[in-house]
Enzyme design. Sequence first.
Site, PDB file in Angstrom:
ATOM      1  N   PRO A  73      59.841 -11.683  10.420  1.00 59.04           N
ATOM      2  CA  PRO A  73      59.319 -12.710  11.246  1.00 59.04           C
ATOM      3  C   PRO A  73      59.361 -14.230  10.833  1.00 59.04           C
ATOM      4  O   PRO A  73      58.697 -14.354   9.748  1.00 59.04           O
ATOM      5  CB  PRO A  73      58.120 -12.311  12.148  1.00 59.04           C
ATOM      6  CG  PRO A  73      57.465 -11.476  10.922  1.00 59.04           C
ATOM      7  CD  PRO A  73      58.506 -10.840  10.330  1.00 59.04           C
ATOM      8  N   ASN A  74      60.006 -15.031  11.989  1.00 58.88           N
ATOM      9  CA  ASN A  74      60.051 -16.456  11.681  1.00 58.88           C
ATOM     10  C   ASN A  74      60.701 -17.010  10.301  1.00 58.88           C
ATOM     11  O   ASN A  74      61.007 -18.164  10.242  1.00 58.88           O
ATOM     12  CB  ASN A  74      58.576 -17.184  11.708  1.00 58.88           C
ATOM     13  CG  ASN A  74      57.790 -16.700  12.858  1.00 58.88           C
ATOM     14  OD1 ASN A  74      58.257 -16.833  13.784  1.00 58.88           O
ATOM     15  ND2 ASN A  74      56.572 -16.148  12.733  1.00 58.88           N
ATOM     16  N   ARG A 122      60.923 -24.842   9.776  1.00 62.65           N
ATOM     17  CA  ARG A 122      59.479 -24.335   9.932  1.00 62.65           C
ATOM     18  C   ARG A 122      58.666 -24.919   8.762  1.00 62.65           C
ATOM     19  O   ARG A 122      59.220 -24.433   7.534  1.00 62.65           O
ATOM     20  CB  ARG A 122      59.497 -22.842  10.087  1.00 62.65           C
ATOM     21  CG  ARG A 122      58.171 -22.499   9.895  1.00 62.65           C
ATOM     22  CD  ARG A 122      58.086 -20.755   9.907  1.00 62.65           C
ATOM     23  NE  ARG A 122      56.606 -20.276   9.621  1.00 62.65           N
ATOM     24  CZ  ARG A 122      56.505 -19.187   9.249  1.00 62.65           C
ATOM     25  NH1 ARG A 122      57.663 -18.450   8.428  1.00 62.65           N
ATOM     26  NH2 ARG A 122      55.331 -18.662   8.979  1.00 62.65           N
ATOM     27  N   TYR A 169      57.819 -24.007   3.148  1.00 67.04           N
ATOM     28  CA  TYR A 169      59.004 -23.092   2.941  1.00 67.04           C
ATOM     29  C   TYR A 169      60.167 -24.144   2.545  1.00 67.04           C
ATOM     30  O   TYR A 169      61.409 -23.422   2.407  1.00 67.04           O
ATOM     31  CB  TYR A 169      59.161 -22.450   4.236  1.00 67.04           C
ATOM     32  CG  TYR A 169      58.197 -21.628   4.575  1.00 67.04           C
ATOM     33  CD1 TYR A 169      58.035 -20.371   4.092  1.00 67.04           C
ATOM     34  CD2 TYR A 169      57.139 -22.087   5.756  1.00 67.04           C
ATOM     35  CE1 TYR A 169      56.824 -19.442   4.293  1.00 67.04           C
ATOM     36  CE2 TYR A 169      56.006 -21.138   5.955  1.00 67.04           C
ATOM     37  CZ  TYR A 169      56.034 -19.851   5.399  1.00 67.04           C
ATOM     38  OH  TYR A 169      54.930 -19.121   5.673  1.00 67.04           O
ATOM     39  N   ASN A 221      61.410  -9.507   2.286  1.00 66.38           N
ATOM     40  CA  ASN A 221      60.318 -10.694   2.606  1.00 66.38           C
ATOM     41  C   ASN A 221      59.957 -10.209   4.040  1.00 66.38           C
ATOM     42  O   ASN A 221      60.592 -10.484   4.966  1.00 66.38           O
ATOM     43  CB  ASN A 221      60.972 -11.953   2.563  1.00 66.38           C
ATOM     44  CG  ASN A 221      59.653 -13.136   2.685  1.00 66.38           C
ATOM     45  OD1 ASN A 221      58.691 -12.640   3.199  1.00 66.38           O
ATOM     46  ND2 ASN A 221      59.859 -14.189   2.235  1.00 66.38           N
ATOM     47  N   ALA A 243      54.812 -12.258   7.589  1.00 69.19           N
ATOM     48  CA  ALA A 243      53.507 -11.997   8.098  1.00 69.19           C
ATOM     49  C   ALA A 243      53.215 -10.376   8.233  1.00 69.19           C
ATOM     50  O   ALA A 243      52.309  -9.779   8.287  1.00 69.19           O
ATOM     51  CB  ALA A 243      53.272 -12.449   9.438  1.00 69.19           C
ATOM     52  N   HIS A 271      51.331  -8.347   5.547  1.00 69.54           N
ATOM     53  CA  HIS A 271      49.623  -8.085   5.867  1.00 69.54           C
ATOM     54  C   HIS A 271      49.165  -7.419   6.820  1.00 69.54           C
ATOM     55  O   HIS A 271      47.907  -7.197   6.738  1.00 69.54           O
ATOM     56  CB  HIS A 271      49.037  -9.638   5.691  1.00 69.54           C
ATOM     57  CG  HIS A 271      49.931 -10.500   5.008  1.00 69.54           C
ATOM     58  ND1 HIS A 271      49.910 -10.638   3.577  1.00 69.54           N
ATOM     59  CD2 HIS A 271      50.763 -11.658   5.392  1.00 69.54           C
ATOM     60  CE1 HIS A 271      50.630 -11.762   3.157  1.00 69.54           C
ATOM     61  NE2 HIS A 271      51.212 -12.282   4.307  1.00 69.54           N
ATOM     62  N   ASP A 304      54.845   2.055   4.840  1.00 66.33           N
ATOM     63  CA  ASP A 304      55.191   3.638   4.826  1.00 66.33           C
ATOM     64  C   ASP A 304      56.486   3.908   4.461  1.00 66.33           C
ATOM     65  O   ASP A 304      57.305   4.901   4.126  1.00 66.33           O
ATOM     66  CB  ASP A 304      54.505   4.342   6.031  1.00 66.33           C
ATOM     67  CG  ASP A 304      53.285   4.502   6.008  1.00 66.33           C
ATOM     68  OD1 ASP A 304      52.529   4.320   5.009  1.00 66.33           O
ATOM     69  OD2 ASP A 304      52.655   4.964   7.080  1.00 66.33           O
ATOM     70  N   GLU A 322      59.468  -6.675  -3.477  1.00 66.36           N
ATOM     71  CA  GLU A 322      58.750  -7.507  -2.199  1.00 66.36           C
ATOM     72  C   GLU A 322      58.765  -9.179  -2.810  1.00 66.36           C
ATOM     73  O   GLU A 322      58.502  -9.412  -3.986  1.00 66.36           O
ATOM     74  CB  GLU A 322      57.359  -7.184  -2.339  1.00 66.36           C
ATOM     75  CG  GLU A 322      56.382  -7.972  -1.146  1.00 66.36           C
ATOM     76  CD  GLU A 322      54.962  -7.605  -1.252  1.00 66.36           C
ATOM     77  OE1 GLU A 322      54.261  -8.491  -0.615  1.00 66.36           O
ATOM     78  OE2 GLU A 322      54.584  -6.493  -1.717  1.00 66.36           O
ATOM     79  N   HIS A 333      58.019 -13.335  -1.583  1.00 65.62           N
ATOM     80  CA  HIS A 333      57.488 -14.445  -0.794  1.00 65.62           C
ATOM     81  C   HIS A 333      57.877 -15.828  -1.249  1.00 65.62           C
ATOM     82  O   HIS A 333      57.813 -16.016  -2.530  1.00 65.62           O
ATOM     83  CB  HIS A 333      55.919 -14.208  -0.860  1.00 65.62           C
ATOM     84  CG  HIS A 333      55.483 -12.882  -0.220  1.00 65.62           C
ATOM     85  ND1 HIS A 333      55.693 -12.694   1.312  1.00 65.62           N
ATOM     86  CD2 HIS A 333      55.095 -11.759  -0.708  1.00 65.62           C
ATOM     87  CE1 HIS A 333      55.450 -11.283   1.554  1.00 65.62           C
ATOM     88  NE2 HIS A 333      54.848 -10.777   0.143  1.00 65.62           N
ATOM     89  N   ARG A 383      46.716 -19.277  -0.038  1.00 67.49           N
ATOM     90  CA  ARG A 383      46.982 -19.532   1.337  1.00 67.49           C
ATOM     91  C   ARG A 383      45.770 -18.758   1.892  1.00 67.49           C
ATOM     92  O   ARG A 383      44.721 -18.322   1.328  1.00 67.49           O
ATOM     93  CB  ARG A 383      48.121 -19.135   1.913  1.00 67.49           C
ATOM     94  CG  ARG A 383      49.331 -20.004   1.544  1.00 67.49           C
ATOM     95  CD  ARG A 383      50.674 -19.565   2.067  1.00 67.49           C
ATOM     96  NE  ARG A 383      50.698 -19.884   3.420  1.00 67.49           N
ATOM     97  CZ  ARG A 383      51.696 -19.569   4.299  1.00 67.49           C
ATOM     98  NH1 ARG A 383      52.760 -18.778   3.890  1.00 67.49           N
ATOM     99  NH2 ARG A 383      51.713 -19.832   5.477  1.00 67.49           N
ATOM    100  N   ARG A 394      46.067 -13.254   3.787  1.00 64.55           N
ATOM    101  CA  ARG A 394      47.566 -13.133   3.316  1.00 64.55           C
ATOM    102  C   ARG A 394      47.442 -12.699   1.623  1.00 64.55           C
ATOM    103  O   ARG A 394      48.477 -12.295   1.135  1.00 64.55           O
ATOM    104  CB  ARG A 394      48.072 -14.627   3.096  1.00 64.55           C
ATOM    105  CG  ARG A 394      48.605 -14.998   4.350  1.00 64.55           C
ATOM    106  CD  ARG A 394      49.388 -16.327   4.405  1.00 64.55           C
ATOM    107  NE  ARG A 394      49.460 -17.055   5.589  1.00 64.55           N
ATOM    108  CZ  ARG A 394      50.427 -16.743   6.620  1.00 64.55           C
ATOM    109  NH1 ARG A 394      51.238 -15.850   6.482  1.00 64.55           N
ATOM    110  NH2 ARG A 394      50.543 -17.471   7.893  1.00 64.55           N
TER     111      ARG A 394
END
Length: 137
Positions: free
Chosen positions: A9-10, A17, A22, A71, A74, A77, A84, A95, A97, A104, A108
């Site tokens: 998301p986002n 943003r 970012y 990635n 949100a 977390h 799963d 993973e 980020h 942060r 997070r």
Amino acid sequence: MNIIIINGPNLNLLGKREPEVYGNQPFESYLRDLKLKYPSVTIDYFQSNIEGELIDKIQEIGFNYDGIILNAAAYTHTSIGIGDAVKAITTPVIEVHISNTFSRETFRHQSYISPNAKGIIIGFGLKSYELALHSFI
């Protein structure tokens, strides 16, 4: 070699943003540059703001790719379901980020993906994706 980048998301708003967190580059232009830099690697891309769509994609490709760069943003977390899904597949997952999540907010600092990931790359901006790609190459 077939690699897929899955963004949560986002992340469709990269370049617009919170540029102080970012950066200013849209992900699509970064992805184009990455594909040009690594022409021998097939790099697919999927982005969704919807948790279930991310889980569906992980399940769909999780047995026939050489690697997943994930990635989950949100959802990292909050989503036991995505964690799963990563645990259920055989394709290795890195993973990623963009920001250093440990610098942060405290919430997070928890990841439901990390325990099932091959590795974690955090805090190197968009370069984090290339570092993950290198781990598969």
